[in-house]
Write an enzyme that holds these catalytic residues in place. Structure first.
Site, short mmCIF file in Angstrom:
data_model
loop_
_atom_site.label_atom_id
_atom_site.label_comp_id
_atom_site.label_asym_id
_atom_site.label_seq_id
_atom_site.Cartn_x
_atom_site.Cartn_y
_atom_site.Cartn_z
N CYS A 164 0.82 -1.23 0.00
CA CYS A 164 0.00 0.00 0.00
C CYS A 164 0.84 1.27 0.00
O CYS A 164 0.30 2.37 0.00
CB CYS A 164 -0.95 0.00 1.20
SG CYS A 164 -2.30 -1.18 1.02
N HIS A 220 -13.96 9.66 -5.58
CA HIS A 220 -13.17 10.09 -6.73
C HIS A 220 -12.18 11.19 -6.36
O HIS A 220 -12.08 12.21 -7.03
CB HIS A 220 -14.07 10.54 -7.88
CG HIS A 220 -14.77 9.41 -8.54
ND1 HIS A 220 -15.97 8.94 -8.08
CD2 HIS A 220 -14.43 8.64 -9.60
CE1 HIS A 220 -16.36 7.92 -8.84
NE2 HIS A 220 -15.43 7.72 -9.77
N GLU A 227 -12.92 -1.71 3.24
CA GLU A 227 -11.93 -1.40 2.21
C GLU A 227 -12.01 -2.43 1.08
O GLU A 227 -11.80 -2.11 -0.08
CB GLU A 227 -10.54 -1.39 2.82
CG GLU A 227 -9.48 -0.85 1.91
CD GLU A 227 -8.16 -0.67 2.61
OE1 GLU A 227 -7.30 -1.56 2.47
OE2 GLU A 227 -7.99 0.36 3.29
#
Length: 130
Positions: free
Chosen positions: A7, A52, A107
């Protein structure tokens, strides 16, 4: 930043927020809160700030470059982890006077983080299949 796992690379998620409300009494419509009102208020916050959008720690060197390029991003005082995003949504709901007791941020389908308030621990769950 400074994360050694995969990550550490720029990436995105299609997260799902689960908001749990609790009340000792029901309103005049026999509800804690109308689902459509919860979705409208929390959904607007999520859509405007998180959806977004590139979430970055405020010390990330990309912030300056993105600002110069007039690119959209959201600078955070903490790393944009599932735990922290759950806390952000929880705190927003509290400010809106919702009787929120927990926010769970999924997630992935098998990994989530829960936040239940400033005096509690954040829980993290991952479902593993073998």
């Amino acid at each position: 930043m400074k994360h050694s796992g995969k990550c550490r690379h720029l990436h995105g998620h299609s997260a799902r927020a689960e908001i749990t409300l609790q009340s000792q009494t029901l309103n005049d419509q026999a509800m804690v809160m109308d689902f459509s009102m919860l979705k409208q208020i929390a959904g607007e916050y999520i859509n405007e700030n998180l959806d977004h959008n590139l979430l970055l720690h405020e010390d990330d060197p990309l912030c300056q470059l993105l600002t110069e390029q007039d690119e959209r991003f959201y600078s955070l005082p903490q790393h944009p982890t599932a735990e922290y995003i759950a806390q952000m949504i929880y705190e927003f709901c509290k400010v809106q006077n919702m009787p929120v007791i927990q926010v769970t941020l999924w997630e992935t389908e098998s990994a989530n983080a829960c936040y239940t308030g400033e005096h509690s621990l954040t829980n993290q769950t991952m479902l593993l299949s073998t």
